[in-house]
Write a protein that holds these residues in place. Structure first.
Motif, PDB file in Angstrom:
ATOM      1  N   GLY A  57      -8.800 -18.588  13.840  1.00 34.89           N
ATOM      2  CA  GLY A  57      -9.875 -19.150  13.030  1.00 34.89           C
ATOM      3  C   GLY A  57     -10.957 -18.141  12.739  1.00 34.89           C
ATOM      4  N   LEU A  58     -11.335 -17.366  13.743  1.00 31.83           N
ATOM      5  CA  LEU A  58     -12.359 -16.332  13.553  1.00 31.83           C
ATOM      6  C   LEU A  58     -11.864 -15.213  12.645  1.00 31.83           C
ATOM      7  N   TYR A  64     -16.392 -19.405  11.218  1.00 36.09           N
ATOM      8  CA  TYR A  64     -15.692 -20.370  12.069  1.00 36.09           C
ATOM      9  C   TYR A  64     -16.643 -20.872  13.153  1.00 36.09           C
ATOM     10  N   ASP A  65     -16.719 -22.189  13.327  1.00 39.08           N
ATOM     11  CA  ASP A  65     -17.626 -22.805  14.292  1.00 39.08           C
ATOM     12  C   ASP A  65     -16.821 -23.310  15.485  1.00 39.08           C
ATOM     13  N   LEU A  66     -16.938 -22.633  16.611  1.00 39.61           N
ATOM     14  CA  LEU A  66     -16.179 -22.976  17.804  1.00 39.61           C
ATOM     15  C   LEU A  66     -16.425 -24.420  18.245  1.00 39.61           C
ATOM     16  N   ARG A  69     -13.869 -26.754  16.753  1.00 37.28           N
ATOM     17  CA  ARG A  69     -12.507 -26.231  16.879  1.00 37.28           C
ATOM     18  C   ARG A  69     -11.444 -27.318  16.850  1.00 37.28           C
ATOM     19  N   GLY A  70     -11.764 -28.527  17.291  1.00 41.40           N
ATOM     20  CA  GLY A  70     -10.786 -29.609  17.269  1.00 41.40           C
ATOM     21  C   GLY A  70     -10.283 -29.896  15.871  1.00 41.40           C
ATOM     22  N   ILE A  71     -11.168 -29.835  14.905  1.00 43.26           N
ATOM     23  CA  ILE A  71     -10.796 -30.047  13.503  1.00 43.26           C
ATOM     24  C   ILE A  71     -10.274 -28.752  12.909  1.00 43.26           C
ATOM     25  N   LEU A  72     -10.992 -27.663  13.128  1.00 39.17           N
ATOM     26  CA  LEU A  72     -10.644 -26.391  12.506  1.00 39.17           C
ATOM     27  C   LEU A  72      -9.325 -25.821  13.026  1.00 39.17           C
ATOM     28  N   ASN A  73      -9.048 -25.939  14.319  1.00 41.03           N
ATOM     29  CA  ASN A  73      -7.803 -25.406  14.866  1.00 41.03           C
ATOM     30  C   ASN A  73      -6.598 -26.151  14.307  1.00 41.03           C
TER      31      ASN A  73
END
Length: 173
Positions: A57-58, A64-66, A69-73
């Motif tokens: 993600g990064l 990218y907002d850690l 991460r649940g949504i982004l990952n």
């Protein structure tokens, strides 16, 4: 071991696989039973998988907002790596402990071991974050068997590394 794989692996086909990282060490906690030890190992592995998905993600987006991460990952897994439609499994946590596989695929854990029950909740949360599910392979086909046992079978790992391919048999999905 965390690997990047072609999505065909989730369908039980032999697929291209590329190891990204691995870790082998003695557990830092004593376990009261085998299920608890297996749960601890899977939970730790899923933590590493979430971290690797965050690395990606990064690399993909410097904003990218850690904390999200649940949504982004899940987006990363679905769109950038696995090419699977949204809502479908995009990650497989492969275990060779049949008891762990059975428990992880039940709605509720009915056992008496409270520590294992808590760890199973953590596992299910991580799987949800990654859009994943637990899959089982027999010990003799597990490539990381030699990482977890003093005299573990190294043949599946050597074969996977030489060929760059792995298969979760359809009967074991």
């Amino acid at each position: 071991m965390i690997c990047s794989c072609d999505a065909d692996i989730l369908l039980g086909h032999e697929a291209d696989v590329s190891p990204l990282c691995w870790k082998s060490h003695k557990m830092n906690r004593a376990g009261s039973n085998t299920l608890f030890c297996e749960c601890n190992g899977l939970s730790e592995g899923l933590g590493h998988a979430e971290w690797v998905a965050s690395w990606i993600g990064l690399a993909k987006d410097f904003k990218y907002d850690l904390r999200r991460r649940g949504i982004l990952n899940r987006e990363i897994q679905v769109r950038a790596i696995m090419k699977e439609p949204e809502g479908e499994m995009s990650m497989a946590a492969i275990v060779d402990a049949k008891s762990l596989y059975d428990v992880a695929n039940q709605e509720q854990y009915a056992g008496s071991d409270k520590r294992s029950a808590l760890e199973i909740c953590v596992i299910k949360d991580s799987l949800d974050q990654l859009g994943g599910a637990v899959r089982w392979v027999p010990h003799e086909l597990n490539p990381v068997d030699c990482f977890t046992k003093l005299k573990g079978n190294a043949a599946p790992l050597i074969q996977m590394l030489r060929r760059g391919k792995f298969k979760i048999g359809r009967a074991h999905v």
